[in-house]
Design an enzyme around this catalytic site. Structure first.
Site, PDB file in Angstrom:
ATOM      1  N   LYS A 105       0.867  -1.179   0.000  1.00  0.00           N
ATOM      2  CA  LYS A 105       0.000   0.000   0.000  1.00  0.00           C
ATOM      3  C   LYS A 105       0.897   1.219   0.000  1.00  0.00           C
ATOM      4  O   LYS A 105       2.053   1.151   0.445  1.00  0.00           O
ATOM      5  CB  LYS A 105      -0.883   0.020   1.264  1.00  0.00           C
ATOM      6  CG  LYS A 105      -2.189   0.740   1.061  1.00  0.00           C
ATOM      7  CD  LYS A 105      -3.183  -0.132   0.310  1.00  0.00           C
ATOM      8  CE  LYS A 105      -4.489   0.562   0.062  1.00  0.00           C
ATOM      9  NZ  LYS A 105      -5.507  -0.376  -0.437  1.00  0.00           N
TER      10      LYS A 105
HETATM   11  P1  NAD Z   1     -12.908   7.242  -3.057  1.00  0.00           P
HETATM   12  O1  NAD Z   1     -11.909   8.273  -2.714  1.00  0.00           O
HETATM   13  O2  NAD Z   1     -13.347   7.089  -4.458  1.00  0.00           O
HETATM   14  O3  NAD Z   1     -14.210   7.402  -2.145  1.00  0.00           O
HETATM   15  C1  NAD Z   1     -14.180   7.488  -0.764  1.00  0.00           C
HETATM   16  C2  NAD Z   1     -15.521   8.055  -0.319  1.00  0.00           C
HETATM   17  O4  NAD Z   1     -15.615   8.022   1.106  1.00  0.00           O
HETATM   18  C3  NAD Z   1     -15.708   9.506  -0.721  1.00  0.00           C
HETATM   19  O5  NAD Z   1     -17.058   9.693  -1.121  1.00  0.00           O
HETATM   20  C4  NAD Z   1     -15.435  10.271   0.573  1.00  0.00           C
HETATM   21  O6  NAD Z   1     -16.063  11.535   0.610  1.00  0.00           O
HETATM   22  C5  NAD Z   1     -16.045   9.301   1.561  1.00  0.00           C
HETATM   23  N1  NAD Z   1     -15.598   9.507   2.929  1.00  0.00           N
HETATM   24  C6  NAD Z   1     -14.381   9.835   3.405  1.00  0.00           C
HETATM   25  N2  NAD Z   1     -14.415   9.963   4.727  1.00  0.00           N
HETATM   26  C7  NAD Z   1     -15.674   9.684   5.112  1.00  0.00           C
HETATM   27  C8  NAD Z   1     -16.351   9.641   6.351  1.00  0.00           C
HETATM   28  N3  NAD Z   1     -15.706   9.891   7.491  1.00  0.00           N
HETATM   29  N4  NAD Z   1     -17.669   9.317   6.364  1.00  0.00           N
HETATM   30  C9  NAD Z   1     -18.320   9.051   5.213  1.00  0.00           C
HETATM   31  N5  NAD Z   1     -17.741   9.075   4.011  1.00  0.00           N
HETATM   32  C10 NAD Z   1     -16.440   9.388   3.959  1.00  0.00           C
HETATM   33  O7  NAD Z   1     -12.278   5.856  -2.498  1.00  0.00           O
HETATM   34  P2  NAD Z   1     -12.669   4.371  -2.927  1.00  0.00           P
HETATM   35  O8  NAD Z   1     -11.679   3.917  -3.931  1.00  0.00           O
HETATM   36  O9  NAD Z   1     -14.126   4.289  -3.204  1.00  0.00           O
HETATM   37  O10 NAD Z   1     -12.320   3.597  -1.578  1.00  0.00           O
HETATM   38  C11 NAD Z   1     -13.255   3.462  -0.505  1.00  0.00           C
HETATM   39  C12 NAD Z   1     -12.833   2.305   0.391  1.00  0.00           C
HETATM   40  O11 NAD Z   1     -12.761   1.109  -0.387  1.00  0.00           O
HETATM   41  C13 NAD Z   1     -11.440   2.439   1.024  1.00  0.00           C
HETATM   42  O12 NAD Z   1     -11.453   1.810   2.287  1.00  0.00           O
HETATM   43  C14 NAD Z   1     -10.550   1.655   0.083  1.00  0.00           C
HETATM   44  O13 NAD Z   1      -9.361   1.214   0.711  1.00  0.00           O
HETATM   45  C15 NAD Z   1     -11.472   0.515  -0.271  1.00  0.00           C
HETATM   46  N6  NAD Z   1     -11.156  -0.181  -1.514  1.00  0.00           N
HETATM   47  C16 NAD Z   1     -11.089   0.465  -2.701  1.00  0.00           C
HETATM   48  C17 NAD Z   1     -10.815  -0.255  -3.853  1.00  0.00           C
HETATM   49  C18 NAD Z   1     -10.796   0.387  -5.215  1.00  0.00           C
HETATM   50  O14 NAD Z   1     -10.711  -0.363  -6.202  1.00  0.00           O
HETATM   51  N7  NAD Z   1     -10.892   1.696  -5.342  1.00  0.00           N
HETATM   52  C19 NAD Z   1     -10.590  -1.626  -3.794  1.00  0.00           C
HETATM   53  C20 NAD Z   1     -10.673  -2.265  -2.552  1.00  0.00           C
HETATM   54  C21 NAD Z   1     -10.978  -1.535  -1.418  1.00  0.00           C
END
Ligand code: NAD
Length: 420
Positions: free
Chosen positions: A109
């Site tokens: 990461k």
């Molecule tokens: P992103 O940046 O596209 O979206 C994150 C969202 O969470 C945003 O809408 C943000 O405003 C919101 N957010 C942040 N803090 C918050 C809070 N305190 N309360 C409510 N909402 C909040 O990120 P993403 O890629 O969608 O990732 C989201 C989660 O999924 C993370 O934990 C990431 O590690 C995990 N993840 C992502 C992927 C991927 O392919 N992008 C894959 C596996 C896991």
């Protein structure tokens, strides 16, 4: 061994999970630190010329958890709360996730402590390129392959690919996944995590004898994962009644019109202010009565403070590490909640990242249908293995998923031996 370098609530949480599973699996004491502690960590200062002419220095990290099964793989996060401890925990979870779904990777990461929303596009580009430059000694298609995570997207991946390729002297698409299709990205990658989550929710509903039509879902975090999960679940007939982002949440018990909501988000950059819903806080949102609750934002959202009050039938963990071990202990007493644990639930993203990397290495690209078919086959296999393991040993789905993942890494380390 004292992991003081990584000490943080999230790293402690990942270690606590590992220790419990290692105890259950009777992994010899001597092997535990070797499995748990990250293999490598790089901390870099990233100086950037800002648009106003000043220079600002950001901290950046990359942690590679283990190198036993192949190159390392994991996302890059741009967020104000990024620390090396958080990055190390996320790298550890990536290791167990890749092993659970059978990918030839160790976990990694990366992250930069910054608020990407406060940067201009050109500042973001300079930050990404300089951070990539600092990482060049430790990344590469055979070494460590970054991908998007919170605060990063296809454009950021394109800049990483370009910066790395300029140093090497030719285009190297396989250095990063989640890039635009035009540059060697895979069809279906952007949607893979959310779609995979929706597939696993649907399989869990089959297991529990629930109907998708008329079921309700609540989603915390309307970013890449949350918004695609919403659309995919809505296509199955599930009603999305509440969603949120870092600015707040919205709720409409009759169901949100996602097309209108996405138009609103495209303009205002937040779900807040959507006219066909009432406002709700993130804390209230987690406690709404619903069939499916999807935390898809950050770690440590389901805690001992709210776990007993959750009002859902399925907890589908889109985020990494959304549930603390203390909350897990409470959920273990609640037979009314079925948990699809993070390392299974959001594994669609890294699975299609793996497909993207394979396509890049072969310079031979697949149709979206082929990608989805292979994605759902791997998810099905991992889901059934986890469910059967949980039932056989009378353990939680999280315990089952973690033990399957950790076992594969442990077995590989035993077979490779310890050098010298
Ligand atoms: P992103 O940046 O596209 O979206 C994150 C969202 O969470 C945003 O809408 C943000 O405003 C919101 N957010 C942040 N803090 C918050 C809070 N305190 N309360 C409510 N909402 C909040 O990120 P993403 O890629 O969608 O990732 C989201 C989660 O999924 C993370 O934990 C990431 O590690 C995990 N993840 C992502 C992927 C991927 O392919 N992008 C894959 C596996 C896991």
């Amino acid at each position: 061994m004292q992991p003081y370098l990584y000490d943080s609530p999230t790293f402690r949480m990942a270690c606590q999970q590992f220790d419990m599973v290692a105890e259950f699996m009777n992994i010899p004491e001597m092997a535990r630190n070797r499995l748990k502690m990250p293999k490598r960590a790089l901390a870099v200062s990233v100086p950037i010329r800002m648009d106003n002419g000043s220079t600002q220095v950001f901290m950046g990290y990359r942690v590679q958890h283990h190198l036993t099964l192949g190159p390392t793989k994991g996302g890059i996060r741009f967020h104000p709360e990024v620390t090396i401890g958080e990055v190390a925990a996320l790298a550890m979870w990536m290791s167990w996730k890749c092993a659970l779904v059978g990918l030839p990777y160790g976990g990694a990461k990366g992250g930069v402590t910054c608020d990407p929303k406060s940067l201009s596009l050109s500042e973001l580009e300079r930050l990404t390129r300089r951070y990539t430059q600092e990482l060049i000694p430790v990344i590469g298609p055979q070494v460590d392959i970054p991908a998007p995570d919170v605060g990063t997207n296809e454009q950021v991946m394109a800049w990483i690919m370009d910066t790395y390729s300029l140093q090497i002297g030719h285009a190297v698409p396989g250095v990063v996944t989640g890039k635009p299709v035009l540059l060697g990205g895979s069809l279906g990658r952007r949607e893979a995590t959310g779609r995979g989550l929706a597939y696993l929710v649907s399989r869990t509903m089959d297991t529990l004898g629930m109907q998708a039509e008329g079921a309700t879902a609540v989603i915390q975090g309307y970013g890449n994962v949350g918004s695609v999960a919403a659309i995919s679940m809505a296509k199955q007939g599930i009603k999305i009644i509440a969603v949120s982002d870092a600015f707040g949440g919205i709720y409409n018990p009759k169901g949100l019109d996602l097309n209108k909501l996405n138009d609103h988000v495209a303009v205002s950059r937040s779900v807040v202010g959507f006219s066909e819903a009432e406002p709700i806080t993130n804390e209230q949102l987690l406690l709404l009565p619903c069939d499916i609750l999807v935390p898809a934002a950050l770690e440590r959202q389901i805690t001992e403070g709210n776990a007993a009050k959750l009002n859902c039938r399925i907890l589908a963990e889109g985020a990494n590490g959304p549930t603390t071990p203390e909350a897990d202990a409470i959920l273990a007493q609640r037979s009314d909640i079925f948990v699809i644990p993070d390392i299974l639930c959001n594994s669609g993203g890294v699975i299609v990242s793996y497909f993207e990397w394979v396509q890049d290495l072969q310079s031979f690209f697949w149709s979206e249908g082929e990608v989805l078919d292979k994605l759902f086959r791997l998810l099905e296999q991992a889901y059934m293995q986890t469910l059967n393991h949980a039932r056989k040993h009378q353990i939680s789905m999280r315990f089952a998923a973690l033990s399957l993942g950790i076992k594969r890494v442990y077995d590989a380390k035993v077979v490779r031996g310890l050098y010298p």
